[in-house]
Every structure is written in structure tokens, then in C-alpha cells.
Design a protein around this motif. Structure first.
Motif, short mmCIF file in Angstrom:
data_model
loop_
_atom_site.label_atom_id
_atom_site.label_comp_id
_atom_site.label_asym_id
_atom_site.label_seq_id
_atom_site.Cartn_x
_atom_site.Cartn_y
_atom_site.Cartn_z
N CYS A 432 -14.54 9.23 -13.48
CA CYS A 432 -15.63 9.95 -14.13
C CYS A 432 -15.76 11.34 -13.55
CB CYS A 432 -16.94 9.20 -14.00
SG CYS A 432 -17.45 8.92 -12.30
N GLY A 433 -14.78 11.76 -12.77
CA GLY A 433 -14.85 13.08 -12.17
C GLY A 433 -15.94 13.13 -11.13
N PRO A 435 -19.61 13.95 -11.77
CA PRO A 435 -20.77 14.37 -12.55
C PRO A 435 -21.97 14.64 -11.64
CG PRO A 435 -19.80 12.37 -13.44
CD PRO A 435 -19.20 12.59 -12.09
N LYS A 439 -25.43 17.38 -15.45
CA LYS A 439 -24.22 18.12 -15.81
C LYS A 439 -23.04 17.17 -15.70
CE LYS A 439 -21.40 22.06 -14.32
NZ LYS A 439 -21.27 23.15 -13.33
N VAL A 440 -22.17 17.17 -16.67
CA VAL A 440 -21.02 16.28 -16.66
C VAL A 440 -19.75 17.11 -16.75
CG1 VAL A 440 -19.82 14.42 -17.84
CG2 VAL A 440 -22.32 14.45 -17.75
N GLU A 441 -18.87 16.88 -15.82
CA GLU A 441 -17.58 17.57 -15.84
C GLU A 441 -16.61 16.81 -16.73
OE1 GLU A 441 -16.22 17.80 -11.86
OE2 GLU A 441 -17.72 19.28 -11.23
N GLU A 442 -15.84 17.53 -17.50
CA GLU A 442 -14.81 16.92 -18.33
C GLU A 442 -13.58 16.65 -17.47
OE1 GLU A 442 -14.98 15.92 -21.40
OE2 GLU A 442 -17.06 16.60 -21.65
N VAL A 443 -13.09 15.41 -17.54
CA VAL A 443 -11.88 15.06 -16.81
C VAL A 443 -10.68 15.40 -17.67
CG1 VAL A 443 -10.59 13.19 -15.72
CG2 VAL A 443 -13.11 13.21 -15.63
N PRO A 444 -9.69 16.12 -17.15
CA PRO A 444 -8.51 16.47 -17.96
C PRO A 444 -7.84 15.23 -18.54
CG PRO A 444 -8.53 17.70 -15.91
CD PRO A 444 -9.64 16.69 -15.80
N ALA A 445 -7.40 15.32 -19.78
CA ALA A 445 -6.75 14.19 -20.44
C ALA A 445 -5.53 13.72 -19.68
CB ALA A 445 -6.38 14.57 -21.87
N PHE A 491 -15.56 7.27 -20.43
CA PHE A 491 -14.34 7.56 -19.67
C PHE A 491 -13.12 6.79 -20.18
CE2 PHE A 491 -17.96 7.50 -16.59
CZ PHE A 491 -18.24 8.85 -16.69
#
Length: 754
Positions: A432-433, A435, A439-445, A491
Motif C-alpha cells: 500500500c506504499g 499512505p 493522503k494516499v500515494e499511488e504505487v507504481p504498477a 491495492f
């Protein structure tokens, strides 16, 4: 020592002269005198300024006493799953103490899943001892708001969708906690059923639904639990903020229920001096903050019940009786807690507390599905793969005010390694990186693909796969101040579970969450465990249930719908039902302080009325994926024919019901016998059935036990809005006795005659 010396010094300044010239303590300091006499004596000694000072905070988590009279301050702490780490005096930063680590107890949704009031009493006693040892006078919990939507980020802090279950579990918790001289503060009163727009949303609900669903657990906390304080909620009802709501606080809480304790605002939940003065609020906390992160720019004298209140009292614009009543209730709370000489010393992080957390966790885990793969005996498999971020994540972190600083926490992976040794391998599977709150960080695909590929490759070579996932305590999951954005697991977990099931048919899913969630993979997974946040000993409880050392006995405290639209609050798809409608062109930043009649705030309508949870699924014939009260065991139970004391009952009469239950398996186990009542024909819409009583029985393998219930006319009543009272109509009623809301084993009809 300082606290003990101060009253003694006051004898010379305040005490009257007794026989032979000896000094006697003022009445308010006489510990054996009745509390009400001490309260009145202290009250008449206070100045107006001192009375007003009692009514508002002096720091983030304390309100003042009266130093001149030796009356101590009130020290509060967030709960209810553990005593929160120390916060700085005037900021939300951690104080950095090294002696404030505690035992993390399971979340209240886990406690509710035990369906065992004895576990609630154990919980209350243990957490009360920790709060007392930490010097706290008020523990901010338990929470008893009703589970209306699975998107509510704070559901994990509450006790499910049914008021009977929530009330029955809250009462022993409160009683045991308060035996330590620490006040429970039941929250959030009332209708706090979502976090989105929580500080301003106006809840439109019928009085019948309010009375039948959203108030009964609070009522039991007051009348049966004798709770000493209650926290108001952020939202509005009838256009008025609930922290100073005349209908809720004056009319119902104090007028109807006779509550003699303190009403404490939620942090930042006060918005108006006149309303706060007149509408039942006693102690104002956290004003000019959002309750979590924003620092106060104004001093405590700028609170609504501080200098502005004092000025209105001095001018005669507000009656002095209002502050006298507040001061009287606050003094009563102080004498029950901070000036209670008989309260024990308490204890912290004891082996008894860890054992209590473990016992509660053991009984809370719900076995949703099992095709026989469980339990996983330690000698059955050689290569065991554990997959999932929640196998290692500290789930005591985050969540807002429920964050906990633990001295000792055992993760599922750690416990499984201890149990199965070097048979265990681990793959994270997803991340989930990092977070942050809000605020939530986008995890690279690419990162997610790599983690998934690694886990799936290892699954192909394993004998069995244990997946440990679910939600966590970060923003937009199970977290204060934010609601979930989706009913699905986040996720990419659904895709991961599908891939693991394809790679290895021996897949056991353990999802840790305080909420229901979609399970599109349900038919492809042979076993599913549903766990909530289990605190310090959570990993041990999960490992022991998986291995069979503990026979699972948890039951769902809420329904798990197939899809979100199967939930009553979302069935229409109309935003007015959730999350509500925000007036166009209105800034939400200005809404909380808008006049009550301006309509400059969002409004949510509870269109489902009384049909929440299983009441909706039953009555509208929309099957849940897993129903309320559901939970399997490693043994099987059969129900015999109930014995009922009579075929009819009237006003003031009772029915005695006895239900024999037999453990037909080879393992000792516990079964929750659930008694629902249905009104076969009524002049108003009623649910098909409603939970009225339950009993948890321990039954040895091959043995039998009886569940005993007493039914009264109160169990038959509905709230009639026309007469504004509770009514039981003549007619035929059905008793539904079973292992869940849908697994009904026996039915008995009887007649009620008025």
C-alpha cells in the motif's frame, strides 16, 4: 504525594473548627460523605469564573479543576482499544515519553464478534487498569454507533449493525472499566454513521428509526451500564449540531433517561456559545481544531464555553443556572474519578492483560467458509507460503484517534513462524506504499506486478498458501475522518487472490478488516477467515485458529452483502442516502458555523428507515453473501426442540425459553444461540425478525448444554410515532432460534394478548 498533601493543607484555610478546636475537612473533601452532598458543598464555594473554567479544555486532553480548593483536573485519553500515547499539552504531536507504551486490545468490532458479554467485562477491566495506571480519569470509549454502511471508515471502532448486540456488549465493558475509577465516555451521541462531511452533515431520519436502531445501545449504556460520561457527535440532527442538540441532550438523554453524568464534546464539535450553554453540553474540548491535525490558533479562553460564555453570564443574557448545572455535573465526575480515594492503582502491559487480549481475539475470529482444509495441523504440510502485507504490518498504527503505541505486538507471520518453524516462506504480494493521514500515494504498477508475480510463482511450489490481507488503518480504509472509496479490497488484492487460487487450490484467505468487503473470488477459495484488528496478540490468535489450537467461535456482528448495492443505504443509488447532498455553491469550510436554518450544509437521508443490515436483507429478500450472526466451527452443533413456558403472554408477563444444544463433533467448542422475534402481522412495517437475546455456550465434544432466555413485552414493542411511545400489538409472534440470522434451527409461535 503532592495530590495527597494538598487537601490536608486546605484544612487550615477552609475547614471549620470542630470539637476541642480540631480542624475538620470541608464536606467536599470528606471522602466518606455522599457524593451529592460533596458536590453541593463544593459548588457553593466556586466563583463564577471557576465554574466557567470547569466547562472547557485547558490542554488537548485535559480540563481544569479548581486548584484553590484542591479539586484536581480531569485527564482524558483516547480509546477504546487501548490508552493512546501521550500527546503534547497544546499540539497534536506525540510527547515523546518512554513510559507510555500499552497493551493494544482488539478493536470493538472484534469484541462484538465474540458475542460474549464475559469477554466485554474482561476487556473493560483490563483497559481500565491500564488507563488508571496511566493516570487517566476519562477513557473516550466505547463506541456504539450502528453500522449503516460498509464504507464508514470508523466502523471498526463500533460494535456492529444491531442495537441489541451493541448494547449487551457495551454494558459489561462500562461497568468493569468504571470499577477502576475511570469514567467510560460512550460515543458518538448520536447518528455518527459516516466520516465523510462528518462535522457538518445533517442526518434526516425518522423518529422511529432513531428510537429503534440508533439510540438503544446508548440507552443501555446509561440505564444499565451507569456510564459517567457521553461524547457528542460531530454531525447534525434536526439542523443542530449533536454536541449541543436540545432534542438529543435535553429531551432524551437527561429528560427521559435521567443521565446524571457529563456530556463532553467531540474535539472540535462545538460551534455556538448559546446552544452549548442551553442544550446540555458540559465540557468543550478541541475547539478551533478538526479534532486530529489542525493546531489551535486561539487560546483556550476563546472557546465557546470560556470567555464568551462568561461575558454572557455576567451580562445576564444567559441564566446562571446553566453554569451551575454544568459545574455540578463536572464536579460529580471529578468525585467519581480524580477524587475517588478507593480506586485501585491499576497496571500496565501485564501478562494478564496480554492474556485478555489473546482470549478476546481468539473468540472474535469468524470462520466464514471451510471445505475441510482447516485446521492446518502442524504436521500436515511441509511447504507453507504466507502472502500479504497484513501478515507483517503493524495494524495498531494509524486510524486517527485509535492509534496505539504498543510495548509488544505479535504479527501473524511471526506467530506462524513460531508455530510451523522453517516450513514457512513469505511473499509480500502487494503493497500500500506509505499512505499518510488524508493522503494516499499511488504505487507504481510495475511494483505491484513484480510483487504479485513473485507471490504467484512461490504459490505454485507450496503445499498450502495462507493469504493475510484485507484493509489497514490508513486513510480511505478503516480510518477516522475518511470513508472508504470502494467496497472492493484495495491495492489489487482481488486480482492477487484470483491468481493465487489459480496457482494453488489449497488457499486459505485471512482478511483483517473492520468492515465488510466484496469477495468476487469467494467460490474459488476453500477457506476464509474474517478477523478484525486484534491488537498486541493478534498474530497468535490467527495462528492458533488456523492450526486448530483454538476452535473458532466468532460470529459476524454485521452482514456482508454480495455487492454494495445490496446494502440498504446504497440500494437506491441515490446520493441523498449516502453520502448526502451538498448544496451547490456552498463552501464546506464555512458550513459548520452556518446558522441552523441556512441549509448551508450537506444533508443525508436514511431512506431505508428501520431496515438496516439483516433487517433489510430478510425483509426485502436480498440474501447477504455472509449473514449477520454467521460463523462456523471445527465442530457441529444440533439444536433440540425449545421448551417455552406458555403459549401466550400479556402485559407484565414473561416467557421462559430453554433451548438444548448438542456438540456432535469430536472437538470442544462454543456456539452462540441467537433468539430473534418476529411480529407475524402488524399495523406498521416491521422487520421479518429482530435479535432480542443471545447466549454463548461452551460445550464439550459429545456434550450438551441449554441456552435460557426470558422474553418480556418490551421485546415485542415498536416505537409508534403517532402516540410517541412504545407499543406491543395483540397478535401472533414467532420465535426464531438459530446459529445466524438465516440459519434458523427452530421456530415457535406464541400469542400476545393485551
Amino acid at each position: 504525594m503532592k495530590r495527597l498533601l494538598l487537601p490536608a493543607l486546605l484544612l487550615f484555610a477552609l475547614g471549620p473548627t470542630g470539637a476541642r478546636g480540631q480542624q475538620t475537612a470541608p464536606l467536599y473533601l470528606q471522602q466518606d460523605a455522599p457524593i451529592e452532598e460533596r458536590v453541593e458543598d463544593a459548588l457553593q464555594r466556586l466563583t463564577l469564573e471557576e465554574k466557567v473554567a470547569l466547562c472547557h479544555a485547558q490542554s488537548k486532553f485535559s480540563s481544569p479543576g479548581v486548584a484553590r480548593l484542591g479539586i484536581p483536573e480531569l485527564k482524558m485519553s483516547d480509546g477504546p482499544h487501548g490508552v493512546r500515547a501521550e500527546i503534547e499539552w497544546n499540539s497534536w504531536r506525540h510527547a515523546g515519553w518512554t513510559n507510555d507504551s500499552i497493551t493494544a486490545f482488539p478493536a470493538l468490532t472484534a469484541l462484538a464478534a465474540t458475542w460474549n458479554p464475559r469477554m466485554a467485562a474482561l476487556y473493560g477491566r483490563a483497559i481500565g487498569e491500564e488507563a488508571r495506571y496511566r493516570g487517566k480519569d476519562v477513557l473516550l470509549g466505547p463506541g456504539v454507533n450502528i453500522y449503516r454502511t460498509p464504507l464508514n471508515g470508523r466502523n471498526f471502532e463500533y460494535m456492529g449493525e444491531d442495537p441489541c448486540l451493541a448494547g449487551a456488549m457495551a454494558v459489561p465493558y462500562i461497568r468493569a472499566l468504571q470499577k477502576n475509577g475511570v469514567a467510560a465516555c460512550v460515543k458518538h451521541f448520536a447518528l455518527n454513521n459516516q466520516e465523510q462531511w462528518r462535522t457538518s452533515v445533517d442526518v434526516v431520519v425518522s423518529e422511529r428509526a432513531l428510537r429503534e436502531l440508533y439510540l438503544p445501545a446508548f440507552h443501555r449504556a446509561v440505564v444499565d451500564g451507569g456510564v459517567w460520561s457521553i461524547m457528542g457527535s460531530y454531525n447534525r440532527y434536526l439542523g443542530q449540531h449533536c454536541c449541543h442538540n436540545s432534542a438529543l441532550l435535553n429531551d432524551i438523554l437527561r429528560g427521559e433517561w435521567g443521565f446524571d453524568g457529563c456530556v463532553i464534546s467531540d474535539w472540535g464539535g462545538t460551534h455556538d456559545t448559546r446552544e452549548a450553554a442551553l442544550n446540555g453540553l458540559d465540557i468543550e474540548m478541541g475547539t478551533h481544531t478538526d479534532g486530529l491535525t489542525t493546531e489551535s490558533r486561539s487560546g483556550y479562553d476563546a472557546y465557546y464555553l470560556a470567555q464568551p460564555y462568561l461575558e454572557l453570564l455576567r451580562s445576564g443574557e444567559l441564566p446562571l443556572e446553566t453554569v451551575d448545572e454544568k459545574a455540578r455535573r463536572i464536579l460529580r465526575l471529578i468525585f467519581r474519578t480524580a477524587m475517588n480515594p478507593r480506586r485501585p492503582w491499576g497496571s500496565l502491559c501485564s501478562e494478564e492483560h496480554y492474556a485478555a487480549a489473546k482470549a478476546i481475539g481468539d473468540e472474535s475470529i469468524v470462520l466464514l467458509r471451510n471445505n475441510g482444509i482447516l485446521p492446518l495441523e502442524t504436521d500436515r504440510y511441509e511447504r507453507i507460503l504466507v502472502v500479504g502485507d497484513n501478515a507483517t504490518r503493524r495494524l495498531t498504527d494509524g486510524g486517527g484517534s485509535s492509534e496505539l503505541k504498543t510495548k509488544r505486538t505479535i504479527s501473524p507471520l511471526e506467530a506462524l513462524k513460531t508455530l510451523y518453524g522453517d516450513k514457512i516462506r513469505y511473499a509480500q504480494g502487494y503493497t500500500c506504499g506509505n499512505p499518510l493521514y488524508g493522503k494516499v500515494e499511488e504505487v507504481p504498477a510495475a511494483t505491484m506486478d513484480s510483487l504479485r508475480s513473485e507471490a504467484v510463482a512461490l504459490a505454485r511450489t507450496a503445499d498450502v498458501v495462507i493469504y493475510v490481507g484485507g484493509l489497514n488503518k490508513n486513510a480511505y480504509q478503516d480510518c477516522e475522518s475518511t470513508d472508504r472509496r470502494s467496497y472492493d479490497l484495495p491495492f489489487g488484492q482481488n486480482e492477487l487472490i484470483e491468481a493465487l487460487a489459480e496457482a494453488n487450490p489449497n488457499l486459505v484467505v485471512v482478511n483483517i478488516t473492520g468492515n465488510a468487503y466484496a469477495m468476487p473470488w469467494v467460490d474459488r477459495v476453500p477457506a476464509i477467515l474474517h478477523a478484525s484488528y486484534l491488537g498486541s496478540m493478534g498474530g497468535l490468535s490467527i495462528a492458533d485458529v488456523l492450526s486448530g489450537r483454538v476452535n473458532p467461535s466468532g460470529k459476524l456482528p454485521y452482514s456482508i452483502p454480495v455487492r454494495l448495492s445490496d446494502c440498504a443505504a446504497h440500494a437506491s443509488g441515490d446520493a441523498s442516502n449516502y453520502p448526502g447532498i451538498k448544496p451547490e455553491g456552498i463552501s464546506m469550510k464555512k458550513a459548520p458555523d452556518a446558522p441552523a436554518d441556512s441549509r448551508a450544509y450537506p444533508q443525508v437521508t436514511y431512506a431505508e428507515d428501520i431496515l438496516v443490515g439483516y433487517r433489510w436483507h430478510d425483509t426485502r429478500r436480498i440474501p447477504a453473501l455472509f449473514p449477520f450472526g454467521h460463523g462456523l466451527s471445527y465442530t457441529t452443533f444440533s439444536y433440540g426442540r425449545p421448551e417455552v413456558s406458555a403459549a401466550k403472554m400479556g402485559p407484565g408477563e414473561r416467557l421462559e425459553i430453554r433451548v438444548p444444544v448438542t456438540n456432535e463433533g469430536s472437538r470442544d467448542g462454543m456456539e452462540v444461540v441467537q433468539l430473534y422475534v418476529g411480529d407475524d402481522k402488524c399495523s406498521v412495517l416491521r422487520p421479518l425478525k429482530e435479535l432480542k437475546h443471545f447466549r454463548k455456550l461452551f460445550i464439550e465434544a459429545g456434550g450438551s448444554a441449554e441456552a435460557e432466555f426470558t422474553l418480556t413485552e418490551d421485546d415485542l414493542k415498536f416505537f409508534d410515532e403517532q402516540s410517541h411511545g412504545w407499543v406491543a400489538e395483540e397478535g401472533t409472534f414467532t420465535l426464531y432460534i438459530g446459529s445466524s440470522s438465516t440459519d434458523i434451527r427452530q421456530k415457535v409461535k406464541f400469542r400476545y394478548t393485551d
